[in-house]
Design an enzyme around this catalytic site. Structure first.
Site: not given
Ligand code: IVH
Length: 665
Positions: A32, A35-36, A81-82, A111, A113, A115, A134, A168, A220, A281, A305, A399, A402, A417, A422
């Site tokens: 660090d 870097y500074d 979204s997915l 790949e 997902k 969070d 988004r 993300e 991504y 995908k 999921k 109850c 009351c 009740c 009440c």
């Molecule tokens: S692809 C049309 N790839 O998940 C394809 N999304 O539930 C759109 N997310 O809004 C998304 N990791 O914010 C994609 N490797 C990944 C992801 C990813 C996280 C999120 C993204 C999206 C949400 C969909």
């Protein structure tokens, strides 16, 4: 190029490289301190030669807060979204749909997902110029200043390229713990999960505060220019210094994909960032174009999921609360346990049968999980760990609010009740009555409701409108200063004159009458005096004849009207000048939505009420539920399957907000 230019460029590149090593690769090559030192040299150089400062200099990450908040930005290519898959068979079905559409000649790419919060970033001539959230997919918020503070985010890319990427913004689990510890020490609310931390940090008005949050980014997706495959695209991004997860896996068929999903499920806990699944995908981008999108999701991708996290904890006590209908709902208080991102200390046990069936006892160790990652759920009791002295739980005989005797109807698993006066029922009833969906009385929160009931200021729903006469008594309540009292009274006055009859009716909580039923009744009687003037038995007949009201609901309304206590409440509304008239529907001739009807659902970019008004103002009709003859289901985000199923059954077309907006243009 002067020596200064050269050193400036060198230092900028070095600092960016160190940021990348630290925040993306997790393997810094300098301390660090080192870097500074480099950063200080760059700052000194820029101070001496201000002409060297560029927007993408590492010294320029943190800017001044935007004056008027975040601007809305309409993007050219919608962010979808997915859809989700939860089981192997759902993944196989997803794969099969693709094979059916385009044949066998393709690969999957899987790949993590991540969070966090999604982001779109645009580079022009090598400079980062725009970052948007988004939002609703089409319209997002300009959070460029905040995104610039993320040290993993390159402010410039090589060769003056112009491109738009998506990814993300997220936070490491350990970093989140540290942030939360600090917040807790300052008595600030902590973040429940990485996603909240990321999106909350992106939406801070002051970029200096965002800069303090250790956010990171993975990309991504490349919106443009075009690549032939996802894998190639990702290595391209990597090559120009845009961070990627580097964890994609190509799978040639669905069975090898499923094997990978299983493997990743076992190793994902070891990653420093939180993942809630795997995104699958189609790797070949030309095939994606062929497959296209449904109203909400790409057909070429889905999110697998993993099943919810499960943990054991102990039951400290079991209590029952009385709701507005009088039903007692048992709930268990737990030894606090972290579960899918929040600390859980209470779980509803729904009804007596469930407690009996699972034989839940105080002192038991139980398995817990969250349904849909949100609602805590008790799965089962660990019988081997049951202490010796436990006894089956005894349901209350009286109850808890009351103290009247409770009753259990034959065949029902619920204790009730039945005392109409009440205080427990009244409190729950008032929460419902004043709720935003009903009489919409702002400033009347749970704590205040409890106080006005306990102080005897409110004995039925109508008494809310007598509160303005009790100003003095309100002023002695806890946390009710002059200002709060004024606000409350203003909100009550607004509701006294400004709510429709249907809102009043639905707020009363007449058994079986929901918002849809209340709307139908209100259309028939228009206001309270007409309903009160009719004989209850006539009301029953007249209502039962209406579309959408069954005999049970009609009888329930008649019973309510025939009851002395409830009738007195209704009359009190009138004596307290509560207007509650149902407005006549304004019909616009030649409107853009003439002859069409809409049911609006899910999360949209505007309040649902505003969209309803807009539909009606343009000659369309609003249906509160999908029924025969509903033309469109206008679906925002997070639409329930019941709604889309109903649309499919009743022949309503599902459209998204953009399609709807296009109709108005
Ligand atoms: S692809 C049309 N790839 O998940 C394809 N999304 O539930 C759109 N997310 O809004 C998304 N990791 O914010 C994609 N490797 C990944 C992801 C990813 C996280 C999120 C993204 C999206 C949400 C969909």
């Amino acid at each position: 190029m002067t020596v200064h230019d050269k050193r400036h460029a060198e230092l900028s590149t070095l600092l960016q490289k160190h940021n990348y090593e630290y925040y993306v690769l997790d393997s810094p090559s300098v301390t660090d301190g080192e870097y500074d030192t480099l950063m200080n040299e760059l700052k000194a150089l820029e101070k001496a030669h201000p002409q060297l400062v560029t927007a993408s200099s590492p010294t320029q990450r943190i800017g001044a807060p935007p004056k008027d908040g975040f601007k809305r930005v309409t993007r050219a290519v919608k962010m979808y979204s997915l859809d989700n898959a939860y089981t192997d068979d759902e993944v196989r079905a997803f794969a099969q749909r693709i094979v059916d559409a385009v044949g066998n000649d393709f690969s999957f790419v899987a790949e993590p997902k991540i969070d966090g919060a999604s982001i779109e970033v645009t580079y022009e001539n090598g400079q980062m110029v725009l970052a948007t959230t988004r939002g609703n997919g089409t319209v997002g918020e300009n959070v460029t200043l905040n995104v610039r503070t993320i040290r993993a985010m390159p402010l410039s890319i090589p060769e003056k390229r112009t491109l738009t990427v998506r990814g993300e913004i997220f936070i490491y689990g350990a970093d989140l713990d540290a942030v939360n510890e600090l917040r807790a020490s300052r008595s600030e609310p902590t973040f429940a999960n990485p996603r909240n931390a990321a999106s909350g940090s992106l939406r801070l008005i002051d970029p200096r505060l965002t800069a303090e949050r250790p956010l990171r980014v993975f990309f991504y997706d490349l919106v443009e220019p075009y690549f032939e495959s996802h894998s190639e695209m990702l290595s391209h991004l990597d090559g120009i210094g845009l961070p990627t997860h580097r964890a994609e896996k190509r799978c040639d068929d669905v069975e090898s994909l499923l094997t990978y999903i299983k493997e990743f499920g076992e190793s994902r806990q070891k990653l420093p960032y939180e993942t809630d699944g795997i995104v699958i995908k189609v790797d070949e981008i030309p095939l994606r174009d062929e497959l296209g999108f449904t109203a909400r999701f790409p057909r070429w991708a889905t999110a697998f999921k993993y099943p919810a996290e499960r943990r054991t904890t102990k039951i400290l006590s079991i209590t029952a609360d009385v709701g507005r209908t009088g039903a007692l709902t048992p709930a268990a208080n737990l030894e606090p346990v972290p579960l899918s991102g929040t600390i859980v200390s209470r779980v509803t046990l729904h009804n007596l049968d469930l407690i009996k069936e699972k034989d839940v006892r105080v002192g038991d160790t139980v398995w817990m999980q969250k349904a849909g990652e949100i609602i805590p759920q008790l799965l089962s009791v660990v019988l081997e760990e049951r202490p010796k002295e436990t006894k089956p739980w005894k349901p209350p005989t009286h109850c808890p609010a009351c103290e009247e005797k409770v009753v259990k109807a034959d065949g029902e698993a619920v204790l009730r009740c039945v005392n109409k006066e009440c205080v427990g029922r009244l409190k729950a009833g008032l929460r419902y009555f004043t709720h935003r969906n009903n009489m919409d009385i702002e400033n009347m929160g749970d704590a205040l409701i409890a106080q006005v009931v306990d102080a005897g200021l409110v004995k039925d729903m109508a008494d809310v409108f007598a509160l303005p006469e009790k100003r003095k008594a309100l002023l002695v309540l806890e946390r009710m200063g002059k200002k709060s009292v004024d606000k409350l009274l203003a909100a009550i006055e607004a509701a006294r004159v400004g709510r429709s009859f249907s809102r009043l009716l639905s707020g009363l909580g007449i058994p079986l009458v929901g918002t849809v039923g209340a709307g139908t009744i209100a259309e028939k009687y228009r206001a309270l005096p007409a309903l009160l003037a009719a004989k209850p038995e006539d009301v029953e007949k007249d209502l039962a004849a209406l579309d959408g009201i069954g005999p049970k609901m009609a009888k329930s309304v008649a019973d309510y009207l025939a009851d002395d206590f409830y009738r007195a409440t209704l009359e009190k509304f009138l004596s307290l000048s509560v207007i509650a008239k149902e407005p006549e529907k304004v019909v616009v001739a030649g409107g853009k939505l003439d002859g069409m009807s809409f049911c609006v659902t899910g999360t949209l970019s505007r309040k649902r009420g505003a969209i309803h008004t807009e539909i009606e103002a343009n000659g369309g009709e609003v249906h509160k539920s999908v029924k025969k003859g509903t033309t469109y289901l206008l679906a925002g985000d997070k639409v329930g399957k019941t709604k889309t199923d109903a649309a499919a059954k009743k022949g309503a077309k599902v459209i998204d907000e953009d399609t709807y907006l296009a109709m108005l243009e």
